[in-house]
Scaffold this active site. Structure first.
Site, PDB file in Angstrom:
ATOM      1  N   CYS A  21      -7.554  -7.020  -1.587  1.00  0.00           N
ATOM      2  CA  CYS A  21      -7.748  -7.327  -0.163  1.00  0.00           C
ATOM      3  C   CYS A  21      -8.523  -6.194   0.527  1.00  0.00           C
ATOM      4  O   CYS A  21      -8.675  -5.098  -0.007  1.00  0.00           O
ATOM      5  CB  CYS A  21      -6.405  -7.572   0.523  1.00  0.00           C
ATOM      6  SG  CYS A  21      -5.560  -6.070   1.049  1.00  0.00           S
ATOM      7  N   GLU A  37      -1.898  -2.810  -5.141  1.00  0.00           N
ATOM      8  CA  GLU A  37      -2.904  -1.748  -5.305  1.00  0.00           C
ATOM      9  C   GLU A  37      -2.538  -0.506  -4.489  1.00  0.00           C
ATOM     10  O   GLU A  37      -2.653   0.627  -4.960  1.00  0.00           O
ATOM     11  CB  GLU A  37      -4.285  -2.227  -4.835  1.00  0.00           C
ATOM     12  CG  GLU A  37      -4.829  -3.404  -5.598  1.00  0.00           C
ATOM     13  CD  GLU A  37      -4.481  -4.737  -4.943  1.00  0.00           C
ATOM     14  OE1 GLU A  37      -3.310  -4.959  -4.598  1.00  0.00           O
ATOM     15  OE2 GLU A  37      -5.399  -5.556  -4.801  1.00  0.00           O
TER      16      GLU A  37
HETATM   17  N1  THU Z   1      -1.399  -9.021  -2.513  1.00  0.00           N
HETATM   18  C1  THU Z   1      -1.556  -7.927  -3.302  1.00  0.00           C
HETATM   19  O1  THU Z   1      -0.584  -7.369  -3.836  1.00  0.00           O
HETATM   20  N2  THU Z   1      -2.819  -7.451  -3.477  1.00  0.00           N
HETATM   21  C2  THU Z   1      -3.958  -7.986  -2.923  1.00  0.00           C
HETATM   22  O2  THU Z   1      -5.024  -7.414  -3.031  1.00  0.00           O
HETATM   23  C3  THU Z   1      -3.853  -9.244  -2.171  1.00  0.00           C
HETATM   24  C4  THU Z   1      -2.489  -9.697  -1.828  1.00  0.00           C
HETATM   25  C5  THU Z   1      -0.052  -9.551  -2.320  1.00  0.00           C
HETATM   26  C6  THU Z   1       0.468  -9.442  -0.904  1.00  0.00           C
HETATM   27  C7  THU Z   1       1.470 -10.590  -0.871  1.00  0.00           C
HETATM   28  O3  THU Z   1       2.704 -10.128  -1.364  1.00  0.00           O
HETATM   29  C8  THU Z   1       0.898 -11.611  -1.832  1.00  0.00           C
HETATM   30  O4  THU Z   1      -0.039 -10.938  -2.636  1.00  0.00           O
HETATM   31  C9  THU Z   1       0.213 -12.803  -1.168  1.00  0.00           C
HETATM   32  O5  THU Z   1      -0.708 -12.388  -0.222  1.00  0.00           O
END
Ligand code: THU
Length: 131
Positions: free
Chosen positions: A89, A58
């Site tokens: 997140c 994001e």
């Molecule tokens: N991740 C995202 O790309 N977006 C989120 O909102 C949550 C987590 C990614 C970070 C990491 O590479 C993987 O997902 C596991 O946490």
């Protein structure tokens, strides 16, 4: 008036997820953000051997848009190639709030799609903008 097609935005996020670099978690995440001018920008998660340097899909999508001159957004999609759900997140929610307090958000995985808003995901957001 810009037409907001959340399902098309989710398809763009899914395409971006194919480019994710996620050798550590195995979760390939893609995101697509629709600017108020009607352009779509995408991003994917990019992990690192020094884990904390990882960036989420994001934020990459939003930063990509800002680098192209867009600072106002209508909607954002997140797709994860998994059966697990990936709502954005907390760090990404705060970054969304900087540019788009009334953002529509859609997130999906292989099985499920959820439509929501940033206001629902981040009530009481911190801001230095005047109300
Ligand atoms: N991740 C995202 O790309 N977006 C989120 O909102 C949550 C987590 C990614 C970070 C990491 O590479 C993987 O997902 C596991 O946490």
């Amino acid at each position: 008036m810009i037409n907001i097609d959340l399902i098309e935005l989710l398809e763009r996020a899914k395409a971006a997820a194919a480019n994710a670099y996620a050798p550590y978690s195995g979760y390939k995440v893609g995101s697509a953000v629709l600017s108020s001018e009607g352009s779509i920008f995408t991003g994917c998660n990019v992990e690192n051997a020094s884990y904390s340097l990882t960036i989420c899909a994001e934020r990459n999508a939003i930063f990509n848009a800002v680098a192209s001159g867009q600072k106002s957004f209508l909607a954002l999609a997140v797709y994860v190639d998994s059966t697990r759900n990936f709502p954005p997140c907390g760090a990404c929610r705060q970054v969304m709030s900087e540019f788009a307090p009334s953002l529509k958000v859609i997130f999906g995985n292989r099985n499920e799609v959820v439509e929501t808003t940033l206001a629902e995901l981040l009530p009481g957001a911190f801001s230095l903008h005047d109300a």
